[in-house]
Design a protein around this motif. Structure first.
Motif, PDB file in Angstrom:
ATOM      1  N   GLU A 119       0.848  -1.184   0.000  1.00  0.00           N
ATOM      2  CA  GLU A 119       0.000   0.000   0.000  1.00  0.00           C
ATOM      3  C   GLU A 119       0.891   1.243   0.000  1.00  0.00           C
ATOM      4  O   GLU A 119       1.840   1.339   0.783  1.00  0.00           O
ATOM      5  N   LEU A 120       0.582   2.186  -0.882  1.00  0.00           N
ATOM      6  CA  LEU A 120       1.398   3.393  -0.979  1.00  0.00           C
ATOM      7  C   LEU A 120       0.794   4.506  -0.137  1.00  0.00           C
ATOM      8  O   LEU A 120      -0.434   4.642  -0.058  1.00  0.00           O
ATOM      9  N   GLU A 178      10.810   1.990  -1.988  1.00  0.00           N
ATOM     10  CA  GLU A 178      11.754   1.740  -0.886  1.00  0.00           C
ATOM     11  C   GLU A 178      12.045   3.052  -0.180  1.00  0.00           C
ATOM     12  O   GLU A 178      12.081   4.120  -0.811  1.00  0.00           O
ATOM     13  N   ARG A 179      12.200   2.972   1.126  1.00  0.00           N
ATOM     14  CA  ARG A 179      12.475   4.180   1.908  1.00  0.00           C
ATOM     15  C   ARG A 179      13.937   4.589   1.748  1.00  0.00           C
ATOM     16  O   ARG A 179      14.816   3.752   1.572  1.00  0.00           O
ATOM     17  N   LEU A 180      14.155   5.875   1.836  1.00  0.00           N
ATOM     18  CA  LEU A 180      15.505   6.423   1.695  1.00  0.00           C
ATOM     19  C   LEU A 180      16.026   6.823   3.070  1.00  0.00           C
ATOM     20  O   LEU A 180      15.477   7.740   3.706  1.00  0.00           O
ATOM     21  N   ARG A 187      11.670   6.185  -2.744  1.00  0.00           N
ATOM     22  CA  ARG A 187      12.091   5.946  -4.119  1.00  0.00           C
ATOM     23  C   ARG A 187      11.070   4.984  -4.723  1.00  0.00           C
ATOM     24  O   ARG A 187      10.902   3.865  -4.245  1.00  0.00           O
ATOM     25  N   VAL A 188      10.372   5.449  -5.748  1.00  0.00           N
ATOM     26  CA  VAL A 188       9.285   4.674  -6.349  1.00  0.00           C
ATOM     27  C   VAL A 188       9.736   4.157  -7.711  1.00  0.00           C
ATOM     28  O   VAL A 188      10.353   4.890  -8.498  1.00  0.00           O
ATOM     29  N   GLU A 190       3.822  10.951   2.866  1.00  0.00           N
ATOM     30  CA  GLU A 190       3.239  11.008   4.202  1.00  0.00           C
ATOM     31  C   GLU A 190       3.559   9.686   4.921  1.00  0.00           C
ATOM     32  O   GLU A 190       3.790   8.661   4.276  1.00  0.00           O
ATOM     33  N   PRO A 191       3.540   9.682   6.242  1.00  0.00           N
ATOM     34  CA  PRO A 191       3.962   8.463   6.972  1.00  0.00           C
ATOM     35  C   PRO A 191       2.950   7.327   6.949  1.00  0.00           C
ATOM     36  O   PRO A 191       3.304   6.193   7.241  1.00  0.00           O
TER      37      PRO A 191
END
Length: 561
Positions: A296-297, A334-336, A344-345, A421-422
């Motif tokens: 889920e994005l 993925e989170r940076l 990063r999508v 957003e978180p």
């Protein structure tokens, strides 16, 4: 009164100062400074204490002047106690004019050692020139040498400065002319852009009208031959429309008019909407359009229009060069660690088309490149689509790459970094479907994998089947299911009629899946299929979960009645 050394700026001023100073330091009768050009000796400044022997302004041929006897070297000097007795001086006409005299001369040299002039003194014959007087004359000649060198350097700097000023004026004039040309070119470009915008608007209106009329004609009951002609017309019109869009986009990129808008976006909805636009084209070629999202994005921030434009271009190419199989859009992120609050999508469009060689891949993102030219008759365009897409990706601080092999399809990956957003954007309530068992009937293995993967994330146990006979066998063996998801194309199959009859008898709800424009609900009902819900392919996750919940609720109600 002599001027201060700090105010001396020219050789003439220095000459006046030196003669004034020497006249007070030395007791010699005559002191003078001469310059020569190699041919003529010119008395520049002169001082006579009592007897006027030398006058300023006097010019003599250099060989006829005592100054010609001064050595041309640093530290050199000539001391002649008696001009009458000196071998060279005695033969000069000036000796006859002045009579017997004593003469002392030291050179004034330039920085490169060239003789510029002389500092000289004259008196009665036999004048005893002391070492101190000679050193004083040498010191003053060095000062004069320094002054003339400094003056010449200043002159060179002045000339350089004048040349620079002249070049600056010339550059300013050229810049003025260039600006005028730029304004003129900009005006012409604006006129061209306005004309292009107006023409594109008119052309777009005509093309859209032709596309609309073609769609209506296809629905009016035509022959197979007419259908072929209409499909060809429709493809040609859509290709022309895409070509027009690419030309306009290229014009904007060239003019630097492309700006980015950053707003909250629902990336998954952008992907689903983009894929849905190509559903009819995929149906015409028998292709499956699939979407696979790994997670889920959250709510992201970016330029939805530019992202959609790149994605549409990739999907258009994928359909154009894929004759069978499927086209899948993969979404992962993925989170940076180095940029908190950003993701990063990766948006990848994978097809099962003809693929490309390494040589074709190298040409792929160049302007006007058409590496597939000659492979397909239907291919048209200016070769700008992928070039524009990569430029747009780079404008968004992203990238666009391709990986392909001949005969194995291609994968285009659009990568970009977006602020996030978180929390997830949409929290789908999949609790009602968790733990349920679904029988998925579809002839496409790719679709079964794609939908099966999504259902498994929601906790649904999925059993896939490629043919209605396989599904019948599972039911006959006592397998229990809570919902049946079936492809609409099986509706005319006898095995499918038997399957739906058994499902209806046992209260097993049916969800029918059909491609857009291919849903024949009336035909399905006539064949005995009475679906609780109709799902349009490409299947969107939001509609999928609601279709499941609705079918399960109706199935439960049916079994209780």
């Amino acid at each position: 009164m002599s001027r201060e050394l700090s105010t001396i700026e020219t050789f003439n001023e220095a000459a006046d100062h030196i003669l004034d100073l020497l006249s007070r330091l030395l007791s010699l009768n005559t002191l003078f400074i001469a310059v020569n050009d190699g041919r003529t000796n010119h008395i520049l400044r002169a001082f006579n204490r009592t007897e006027p022997l030398v006058a300023a302004g006097t010019q003599l041929p250099l060989p006829e002047a005592y100054c010609s006897l001064v050595p041309n070297r640093r530290g050199g000097a000539v001391v002649i106690p008696s001009t009458r007795r000196h071998a060279s001086a005695s033969a000069m006409a000036v000796t006859d004019a002045l009579g017997d005299r004593s003469f002392v001369g030291v050179p004034i040299l330039l920085a490169d050692g060239t003789l510029y002039g002389t500092l000289c003194a004259m008196d009665d014959p036999g004048y005893p020139v002391s070492d101190w007087e000679l050193r004083t004359l040498h010191s003053m000649s060095v000062f004069l040498s320094y002054t003339i060198n400094l003056e010449r350097e200043h002159e060179r700097e002045r000339i350089r400065s004048e040349k620079l000023q002249q070049r600056r004026k010339q550059a300013e004039q050229r810049l003025k002319r260039l600006r005028e040309r730029h304004r003129s070119a900009q005006a012409r470009l604006t006129q061209s852009s306005d004309l292009l915008a107006m023409l594109s608007h008119e052309i777009r209106n005509s093309l859209n009208g032709t596309i609309g009329m073609t769609d209506l004609m296809q629905q009016s009951g035509t022959t197979e031959e007419q259908d072929f002609y209409l499909r060809f017309m429709e493809d040609s019109n859509r290709n022309l429309l895409q070509l027009l869009d690419n030309i306009l986009d290229y014009s904007k990129l060239s003019d630097g008019e492309v700006s980015l808008e950053v707003f909250p976006i629902d990336l998954l909805s952008i992907v689903e909407d983009s894929v849905f636009l190509f559903a009819s084209q995929a149906l015409a070629k028998g292709l499956e359009l699939l979407i696979e999202a790994e997670e889920e994005l959250p709510l992201l921030y970016g330029d939805a229009g530019k992202i959609r434009q790149v994605l549409l271009n990739l999907l258009s190419n994928a359909i154009k060069f894929t004759e069978s199989g499927s086209i899948t859009v993969h979404i992962r992120s993925e989170r940076l660690e180095e940029r908190p609050g950003h993701l990063r999508v990766f948006l990848s469009v994978a097809d099962t088309g003809s693929g490309m060689t390494e040589e074709e891949l190298e040409q792929l993102f160049h302007k006007y490149s058409r590496p597939h030219e000659g492979k397909r008759r239907q291919e048209v365009g200016a070769g700008l689509g992928l070039y524009i897409s990569r430029q747009l990706a780079q404008r968004m601080d992203g990238s666009l790459t391709a990986d392909s092999m001949p005969g194995r399809g291609s994968v285009f990956t659009f990568e970009l970094v977006l602020r996030a957003e978180p929390t997830p954007l949409v929290q789908l309530n999949h609790a009602p479907v968790a733990g349920k068992r679904a029988l998925l009937l579809d002839g496409s293995e790719d679709l079964r994998k794609s939908i099966g993967k999504q259902l498994s994330k929601w906790g649904v146990f999925v059993t896939g089947s490629a043919e209605p006979q396989d599904a019948l066998r599972l039911l006959a063996e006592g397998e229990r299911f809570d919902v049946l998801l079936a492809e609409e194309s099986f509706s005319s199959s006898p095995a499918m009629k038997e399957l739906t009859a058994r499902a209806s008898a046992s209260g097993l709800p049916l969800v029918l899946m059909a491609p857009i424009g291919g849903a024949k609900t009336a035909g399905a009902a006539a064949s005995g299929l009475e679906p609780r819900t109709m799902l349009i392919k490409p299947v969107r996750r939001f509609y999928l979960i609601h279709a499941l919940i609705s079918a399960l609720e109706e199935g439960a109600a049916s079994r209780m009645s």
